[in-house]
Design an enzyme around this catalytic site. Structure first.
Site, PDB file in Angstrom:
ATOM      1  N   ARG A  43       0.812  -1.219   0.000  1.00 12.78           N
ATOM      2  CA  ARG A  43       0.000   0.000   0.000  1.00 12.78           C
ATOM      3  C   ARG A  43       0.847   1.273   0.000  1.00 12.78           C
ATOM      4  O   ARG A  43       0.480   2.282  -0.598  1.00 12.78           O
ATOM      5  CB  ARG A  43      -0.887  -0.052   1.251  1.00 12.78           C
ATOM      6  CG  ARG A  43      -2.140   0.779   1.240  1.00 12.78           C
ATOM      7  CD  ARG A  43      -2.831   0.597   2.575  1.00 12.78           C
ATOM      8  NE  ARG A  43      -4.188   1.128   2.575  1.00 12.78           N
ATOM      9  CZ  ARG A  43      -4.847   1.446   3.668  1.00 12.78           C
ATOM     10  NH1 ARG A  43      -4.268   1.280   4.845  1.00 12.78           N
ATOM     11  NH2 ARG A  43      -6.073   1.917   3.609  1.00 12.78           N
ATOM     12  N   LEU A  96      -7.298   5.828   0.242  1.00 12.71           N
ATOM     13  CA  LEU A  96      -6.920   4.441  -0.004  1.00 12.71           C
ATOM     14  C   LEU A  96      -7.891   3.576   0.798  1.00 12.71           C
ATOM     15  O   LEU A  96      -7.965   3.676   2.023  1.00 12.71           O
ATOM     16  CB  LEU A  96      -5.482   4.185   0.450  1.00 12.71           C
ATOM     17  CG  LEU A  96      -4.377   4.669  -0.492  1.00 12.71           C
ATOM     18  CD1 LEU A  96      -3.047   4.735   0.236  1.00 12.71           C
ATOM     19  CD2 LEU A  96      -4.266   3.759  -1.702  1.00 12.71           C
ATOM     20  N   SER A  97      -8.636   2.725   0.112  1.00  8.58           N
ATOM     21  CA  SER A  97      -9.651   1.915   0.782  1.00  8.58           C
ATOM     22  C   SER A  97      -9.015   0.929   1.751  1.00  8.58           C
ATOM     23  O   SER A  97      -7.827   0.606   1.663  1.00  8.58           O
ATOM     24  CB  SER A  97     -10.491   1.160  -0.255  1.00  8.58           C
ATOM     25  OG  SER A  97     -11.199   2.056  -1.070  1.00  8.58           O
ATOM     26  N   ALA A  98      -9.820   0.445   2.683  1.00  7.87           N
ATOM     27  CA  ALA A  98      -9.342  -0.520   3.665  1.00  7.87           C
ATOM     28  C   ALA A  98      -8.798  -1.759   2.963  1.00  7.87           C
ATOM     29  O   ALA A  98      -9.442  -2.289   2.050  1.00  7.87           O
ATOM     30  CB  ALA A  98     -10.477  -0.909   4.607  1.00  7.87           C
TER      31      ALA A  98
END
Length: 388
Positions: free
Chosen positions: A23, A76-78
């Site tokens: 990420r 930023l999505s989980a």
């Protein structure tokens, strides 16, 4: 992710992709953290421990990466949600993918890792985000085309049909262009409104898509779509203002189930423009509901075995709508969110429960809540394709 049991046995490639494309490689140097009053910057250059801590605080936590007028406009999505949505996509090597809503490029990167070079095209409405994603995808050595445009209104890029559409921002109604872009048997995975995400399978004739709700999560909405009612006490206060209740009555039922996410999802389906939040005090659970416009309701616990009060105002009796949907949910046997699905055709969309052909239905995109009988009878609709 391992401790949360997130990794799907059906998609072992996801763990490899997450390791190969962490990420942090797609996160900007400035993240934003809510401090209780406002969003405060967390800079990688000044506070690397805080920056990494924000980025990896929780597998179920999204990270705000951009503000517009003081409010989050990109994130930023989980990781757990990203993994589950990509698992729901059933992505295979060689699949052509339209990634709608590039953001920082992380989900496009993960899809490209699986599909292969040159097979993922991504659309991003924000030119600055598109440029950022291009740079990060290029640095990762991935061949992904990033186009600038409104993915909700755009036609499929590149001509021809794709195998998968993966959307990263919430829409209440699915743009038909997404379904039309997918070959028969292909899939569309998208966040549905304020709560949940859905995987649709396109029928053999290409004239409809049907599928089940896959999970529970909240996403940023379509920037150019209809505004969703805001959440929280401030939004409720803005709708109610200083208005006195226009209707008042007792409610002879325990309010505690309003904390049940199965019920909360059922209310989201049956009363889609209602925002509900709860809090406890010495008397018990209280709840507040509003529609983002003029209608509001408050459920007030009185304690000592007394029935709760329902106070309402505005042109709608939105509290009564919530109670009716609650009763219907109980009559259906208290289904959870995985018992619901969505069907999309060129002319209509609806949610259903239990069975796409015979279960109860609720229209999507309708300006007011409605019950199943407002839609065509089940036997007048073509047979559906459903999948989990």
């Amino acid at each position: 992710m391992e401790q949360h049991g997130v990794w799907s046995a059906d998609s072992p490639w996801l763990r490899e992709a997450f390791a190969a494309l962490p990420r942090e490689r797609f996160a900007p140097g400035r993240l934003w953290r809510w401090n209780g009053l406002a969003y405060a910057p967390v800079e990688l250059a000044d506070d690397p421990d805080g920056w990494f801590g924000e980025l990896y605080s929780d597998a179920d936590a999204s990270v705000v990466t951009q503000l517009t007028d003081g409010r989050p406009s990109s994130s930023l999505s989980a990781p757990s949600v990203v993994a589950d949505m990509l698992d729901s996509l059933r992505l295979e090597p060689g699949h052509r993918v339209w990634d709608v809503g590039t953001g920082q490029g992380w989900t496009a990167a993960l899809a490209a890792w699986r599909a292969g070079p040159g097979l993922v095209v991504s659309t991003e409405v924000d030119e600055r985000l598109a440029e950022f994603a291009r740079s990060r995808l290029g640095a990762a050595g991935l061949d992904v085309e990033v186009l600038v445009g409104d993915g909700t209104a755009a036609e499929p890029p590149g001509g021809g049909r794709v195998d998968r559409v993966h959307a990263t921002y919430a829409v209440e109604a699915v743009p038909w262009s997404w379904v039309a872009a997918v070959r028969p048997g292909g899939r569309v995975v998208y966040p549905w409104g304020r709560l949940g995400y859905v995987a649709l399978t396109v029928a053999d004739d290409g004239q409809r898509a049907t599928g089940w709700v896959q999970g529970l999560a909240q996403f940023m909405g379509d920037r150019h779509g209809p505004a969703q009612p805001a959440t929280g006490s401030a939004a409720y206060a803005a709708v109610r203002g200083d208005a006195e209740p226009e209707a008042r009555r007792t409610v002879d039922r325990d309010l505690a189930p309003l904390e049940d996410w199965g019920l909360r999802f059922a209310l989201r389906v049956a009363v889609p423009n209602a925002v509900l939040f709860t809090a406890r005090d010495a008397d018990g659970l209280n709840a507040w509901v509003h529609d983002g416009h003029q209608s509001w309701a408050t459920f007030v616990a009185q304690g000592d075995g007394e029935p709760s009060l329902l106070l309402q105002g505005g042109p709608r009796r939105i509290g009564d709508e919530v109670l009716a949907a609650w009763a219907q949910w109980e009559d259906l046997g208290r289904p959870d969110l995985y018992d619901y699905g969505v069907t999309v055709t060129p002319d209509a969309q609806w949610a259903w429960q239990g069975d796409p052909d015979t279960g109860p239905r609720w229209p999507i995109g309708h300006p007011h809540p409605a019950t199943a009988h407002t839609l065509p009878a089940a036997n007048t609709l073509p047979a559906g394709i459903s999948s989990r």
